[in-house]
Design an enzyme around this catalytic site. Sequence first.
Site, PDB file in Angstrom:
ATOM      1  CB  SER A 113     -35.234  -5.053 -70.974  1.00 52.40           C
ATOM      2  OG  SER A 113     -35.457  -5.663 -69.780  1.00 52.40           O
ATOM      3  CG  HIS A 114     -32.169  -4.481 -67.862  1.00 49.36           C
ATOM      4  ND1 HIS A 114     -32.811  -5.463 -68.596  1.00 49.36           N
ATOM      5  CD2 HIS A 114     -30.897  -4.906 -68.024  1.00 49.36           C
ATOM      6  CE1 HIS A 114     -32.097  -6.269 -68.858  1.00 49.36           C
ATOM      7  NE2 HIS A 114     -30.677  -6.011 -68.728  1.00 49.36           N
ATOM      8  CG  ASP A 278     -37.591  -3.646 -66.337  1.00 48.50           C
ATOM      9  OD1 ASP A 278     -38.782  -3.971 -66.235  1.00 48.50           O
ATOM     10  OD2 ASP A 278     -37.108  -4.591 -67.309  1.00 48.50           O
ATOM     11  CG  ASP A 280     -39.300  -4.384 -70.472  1.00 49.24           C
ATOM     12  OD1 ASP A 280     -38.719  -4.307 -69.510  1.00 49.24           O
ATOM     13  OD2 ASP A 280     -39.388  -5.400 -71.203  1.00 49.24           O
ATOM     14  CG  ASP A 282     -39.681  -7.487 -68.605  1.00 46.80           C
ATOM     15  OD1 ASP A 282     -38.888  -6.603 -67.913  1.00 46.80           O
ATOM     16  OD2 ASP A 282     -39.106  -8.320 -69.536  1.00 46.80           O
ATOM     17  NE  ARG A 283     -34.552  -7.506 -66.177  1.00 44.77           N
ATOM     18  CZ  ARG A 283     -33.125  -7.696 -66.128  1.00 44.77           C
ATOM     19  NH1 ARG A 283     -32.305  -7.384 -65.292  1.00 44.77           N
ATOM     20  NH2 ARG A 283     -32.705  -8.495 -66.964  1.00 44.77           N
ATOM     21  CE  LYS A 377     -37.575 -10.188 -67.021  1.00 42.98           C
ATOM     22  NZ  LYS A 377     -36.724 -11.086 -68.082  1.00 42.98           N
TER      23      LYS A 377
HETATM   24  C1  G1P Z   1     -30.883 -11.016 -68.713  1.00 43.20           C
HETATM   25  C2  G1P Z   1     -31.204 -12.143 -67.570  1.00 43.20           C
HETATM   26  C3  G1P Z   1     -32.304 -12.880 -67.975  1.00 43.20           C
HETATM   27  C4  G1P Z   1     -33.593 -12.195 -68.502  1.00 43.20           C
HETATM   28  C5  G1P Z   1     -32.997 -11.434 -69.640  1.00 43.20           C
HETATM   29  C6  G1P Z   1     -34.170 -10.451 -70.214  1.00 43.20           C
HETATM   30  O1  G1P Z   1     -29.990 -12.093 -69.758  1.00 43.20           O
HETATM   31  O2  G1P Z   1     -29.831 -12.653 -67.044  1.00 43.20           O
HETATM   32  O3  G1P Z   1     -32.341 -13.778 -66.812  1.00 43.20           O
HETATM   33  O4  G1P Z   1     -34.446 -13.176 -68.873  1.00 43.20           O
HETATM   34  O5  G1P Z   1     -31.949 -10.526 -69.235  1.00 43.20           O
HETATM   35  O6  G1P Z   1     -34.581  -9.657 -69.183  1.00 43.20           O
HETATM   36  P1  G1P Z   1     -28.708 -11.950 -70.023  1.00 43.20           P
HETATM   37  O7  G1P Z   1     -28.077 -10.635 -70.191  1.00 43.20           O
HETATM   38  O8  G1P Z   1     -27.988 -12.648 -68.698  1.00 43.20           O
HETATM   39  O9  G1P Z   1     -28.570 -12.828 -71.316  1.00 43.20           O
HETATM   40 ZN    ZN Z   2     -37.421  -5.763 -68.905  1.00 46.32          ZN
END
Ligand code: G1P
Ligand code: ZN
Length: 544
Positions: A113-114, A278, A280, A282-283, A377
């Site tokens: 992801s990010h 982000d 991947d 989804d954000r 998302k």
């Molecule tokens: C974080 C975000 C959460 C999201 C997840 C995946 O998780 O807070 O809302 O669903 O990334 O993108 P966390 O690191 O808080 O467990």
């Molecule tokens: Zn992501």
Amino acid sequence: MNVKTVSTEPFDDQKPGTSGLRKQVPTFQKPNYLENFVQSIFDSLEGYQGETFVLGGDGRYYNRPAIQTILKMAAANGVGKMLVGRGGILSTPAASCVIRKNQAFGGIILSASHNPGGPEGDFGIKYNVTNGGPAPEKVTEAIFARTKAIDTYKILEADDIDLDQLGSQQLGAMKVEVIDSVADYAELMESLFDFDRIKELLTSGNFRMCMDSLHAVTGPYAKEIFENRLGAPAGTVQNGTPLEDFGGGHPDPNLVYAHDLVEVMYGDDAPDFGAASDGDGDRNMILGRQFFVTPSDSLAVLAANAKLVPGYSKGLAGVARSMPTSAAADRVAAKLGIDCYETPTGWKFFGNLLDAGKATLCGEESFGTGSDHVREKDGLWAVFFWLNILAVRQQSVEDIVAEHWQTYGRNYYSRHDYEGVDSNNANTLMEKLRSALPEMKGKKYGSYEVEYADDFSYTDPIDGSVSKKQGVRIGFTDGSRIVFRLSGTGTQGATLRVYLESYEADSSKHGLDPQDALSELINLADEIAQIRNYTGMEKPTVIT
Ligand code: G1P
Ligand code: ZN
């Protein structure tokens, strides 16, 4: 071609977190590390032989070799057909879309992801089920249980597949179909949004937008849809070439990491609309000219304006938000007379509500918004939704949000992250907080009085499953609240997240900086949880 059965030993750290298994690249490169996890996925599934699966990732470092390994393992394990995004690329929402469209058995998505990428960055793998969404906890628990007992995995001895060549190839008895990464997703977006109207807006000459893909997976999607199909000028998409290390950046669309976009949107002669996505895809982050839309507000604005968008013109069945997300959407739901669900953090908790038709829109404060069109998302979806609203309402982003606050009141909101905290200290902080909860009700802190204090527990309204210890909530009698939880996605040390929220009905007081509006609560959070003491940090590392 031979199927080889390889002996292996379990790793003890393959427990999937908030969103799949995430580790640093060198961990995934350890012999058998990826293979063990992939075999554990297949071992914990039933009846998948001969079925179709989907495979793709966000293009980060290690994406391609991992895909080759997974293909050979899938073939060895009896998968019938694998749909793979060209070049190994599928954004997370696009993977969800492809799984649904093809009624695939499931999908494997490679992404952290990010989190940053590159040889020393992070990598990740997660399994999605047939509705296109992240595997529910009972599936991830079964996978984890298997990782602890695994002793062999199967892999086909074969040459690599050409991932850049569209069309069918054969891998043992398995068919591999390399698909266009963008086409199905673009078609889905076109079915939901008024592309003609958005095109008119983008080509009118009085509206400019800037999309920052942060050198991550949405680059090709955004260029194809905004620039090629909707006529936005070339260059509308910046940082649009996906790079294995995201150009050294942190592909997280927030005010800190999306600094190029922030510079443009807060500069002189800023465009009317800015957005980022982000690693991947989804954000999303939504900006107006010199104006930031808090993700919680964004969800509420989308819900309030959904009728303006063709795909949602019939109205919403309900909305859902994660517990730490502000209650702005609740106010819209109340006015619309629809249900609002409060779920634990993580997209997987929305799946049942979406499948059961109880919620149409979902959102998290962590820059995640989406709907029942897929089961993830969806960053670009949120951008199209905003563009559609802007095209219809012909107002600025700031005016739309200000009007929204006037109607519903403003939920001042901020999240303070403390990253890289010593895990023991972070756990102690949480344990101390938990043990103090029973005595907190009725306690006074300055002008604040505690109305409730608990550790959030969620009972899924559809399958009755219970998820406990999902975050400590301290709510005050004036409607404000502080939430504390530890991140489940980090790979180094612990990340403490502190979520702060207060409500202001009076529109003459809607113009404050959230950090000022929330300053008393911020101090209170430190007093209650001893944040500075346990983290050793004077201030958060990231404020959103
Ligand atoms: C974080 C975000 C959460 C999201 C997840 C995946 O998780 O807070 O809302 O669903 O990334 O993108 P966390 O690191 O808080 O467990
Ligand atoms: Zn992501």
